[in-house]
Design a protein around this motif. Structure first.
Motif, PDB file in Angstrom:
ATOM      1  N   SER A   1     -10.911  -4.803  -6.119  1.00 43.29           N
ATOM      2  CA  SER A   1     -10.523  -5.608  -4.956  1.00 43.29           C
ATOM      3  C   SER A   1     -10.136  -4.693  -3.801  1.00 43.29           C
ATOM      4  N   TRP A   2      -9.512  -3.555  -4.116  1.00 41.18           N
ATOM      5  CA  TRP A   2      -9.184  -2.591  -3.066  1.00 41.18           C
ATOM      6  C   TRP A   2     -10.464  -1.963  -2.501  1.00 41.18           C
ATOM      7  N   VAL A   3     -11.429  -1.705  -3.376  1.00 43.82           N
ATOM      8  CA  VAL A   3     -12.730  -1.176  -2.912  1.00 43.82           C
ATOM      9  C   VAL A   3     -13.367  -2.190  -1.960  1.00 43.82           C
ATOM     10  N   ALA A   4     -13.304  -3.469  -2.307  1.00 44.58           N
ATOM     11  CA  ALA A   4     -13.872  -4.523  -1.451  1.00 44.58           C
ATOM     12  C   ALA A   4     -13.143  -4.579  -0.111  1.00 44.58           C
ATOM     13  N   LEU A   5     -11.838  -4.367  -0.126  1.00 46.50           N
ATOM     14  CA  LEU A   5     -11.090  -4.358   1.136  1.00 46.50           C
ATOM     15  C   LEU A   5     -11.509  -3.188   2.020  1.00 46.50           C
ATOM     16  N   VAL A   6     -11.670  -2.021   1.434  1.00 46.34           N
ATOM     17  CA  VAL A   6     -12.102  -0.845   2.201  1.00 46.34           C
ATOM     18  C   VAL A   6     -13.497  -1.082   2.765  1.00 46.34           C
ATOM     19  N   ASP A   7     -14.367  -1.720   1.985  1.00 46.99           N
ATOM     20  CA  ASP A   7     -15.719  -2.034   2.477  1.00 46.99           C
ATOM     21  C   ASP A   7     -15.673  -2.957   3.695  1.00 46.99           C
ATOM     22  N   ARG A   8     -14.610  -3.739   3.818  1.00 47.56           N
ATOM     23  CA  ARG A   8     -14.444  -4.650   4.963  1.00 47.56           C
ATOM     24  C   ARG A   8     -13.589  -4.017   6.070  1.00 47.56           C
ATOM     25  N   ASP A   9     -13.370  -2.716   5.962  1.00 47.20           N
ATOM     26  CA  ASP A   9     -12.553  -1.968   6.934  1.00 47.20           C
ATOM     27  C   ASP A   9     -11.119  -2.484   7.005  1.00 47.20           C
ATOM     28  N   VAL A  10     -10.571  -2.881   5.854  1.00 46.71           N
ATOM     29  CA  VAL A  10      -9.170  -3.278   5.755  1.00 46.71           C
ATOM     30  C   VAL A  10      -8.478  -2.181   4.962  1.00 46.71           C
ATOM     31  N   TYR A  11      -7.529  -1.516   5.638  1.00 47.48           N
ATOM     32  CA  TYR A  11      -6.865  -0.364   5.036  1.00 47.48           C
ATOM     33  C   TYR A  11      -5.364  -0.608   4.921  1.00 47.48           C
ATOM     34  N   PHE A  12      -4.727   0.237   4.107  1.00 46.22           N
ATOM     35  CA  PHE A  12      -3.276   0.142   3.950  1.00 46.22           C
ATOM     36  C   PHE A  12      -2.577   0.461   5.264  1.00 46.22           C
ATOM     37  N   VAL A  13      -3.058   1.494   5.931  1.00 44.32           N
ATOM     38  CA  VAL A  13      -2.496   1.878   7.230  1.00 44.32           C
ATOM     39  C   VAL A  13      -3.346   1.241   8.310  1.00 44.32           C
ATOM     40  N   GLY A  14      -2.702   0.654   9.265  1.00 44.89           N
ATOM     41  CA  GLY A  14      -3.427  -0.019  10.344  1.00 44.89           C
ATOM     42  C   GLY A  14      -2.774  -1.345  10.630  1.00 44.89           C
TER      43      GLY A  14
END
Length: 193
Positions: free
Chosen positions: A110-123
């Motif tokens: 799910s974290w990989v999917a978030l990164v693929d959508r340009d959703v990061y922890f920082v930001g």
């Protein structure tokens, strides 16, 4: 001087609980407070604006099904332990451990999917909250899987049975709590995203 003593029939016994169970319940209450404060902070921060809108990873639906199935297999193991059905106990515990591990792997994806959508922890705080929710839950789930493994090993050593249910009952309580917590978080994110 003669003292009078009265015998009271049916005097109430104080409510007692195994100290480890009491500690577990205190821990559960503290975790509930942490997630209640985080979800409150989420709502307050979302209302301030500058909130990134993105679709939740679809894998969250699968993890929700997995956590419910793991609660079912653990309940089967619990019922088997109460009846001293050791084969069903071992099988149920093994499946629960396996499903717990699958849940953790799915959380990673799910974290990989978030990164693929340009959703990061920082930001943007929307992404940060999502990583904090899922990360904190994963940490608690890791402790739950460790607890499951301990009970699984104990079941193979025949230390879990109808006359020795304390560890099993604590494990069931904690695991069902973690499942309920995940379902709460997922529903909260669906409704407030």
């Amino acid at each position: 001087m003669e003292e009078k003593f009265a015998y009271v029939e049916g005097a109430e016994q104080p409510i007692s609980m195994h100290p480890k169970k009491f500690a577990l319940w205190l821990f559960i209450v503290s975790v509930v407070m942490i997630f209640a404060s985080l979800t409150s902070a989420y709502i307050v921060r979302q209302a301030e604006g500058n909130w990134l809108e993105f679709e939740l990873p679809s894998i969250f639906w699968y993890t929700s099904i997995i956590i419910v199935l793991s609660s079912v297999t653990l309940h089967v193991a619990y019922q088997a332990a109460k009846k001293d059905d050791f084969q069903k106990l071992k099988g149920g515990m093994f499946l629960t451990v396996l499903l717990g591990l699958v849940f953790l792997v799915c959380q990673w994806y799910s974290w990989v999917a978030l990164v693929d959508r340009d959703v990061y922890f920082v930001g943007n705080p929307a992404g940060s909250f999502l990583y904090v929710f899922t990360g904190l839950h994963a940490i608690h789930l890791i402790s739950g899987v460790i607890f499951l493994i301990i009970v699984l090993i104990s079941s193979f050593r025949y230390k879990v049975h109808s006359k020795n249910m304390n560890a099993m009952e604590m494990c069931v309580t904690y695991w069902h709590f973690l499942g309920g917590l995940w379902l709460y978080l997922f529903m909260f994110l669906l409704l407030n995203h």
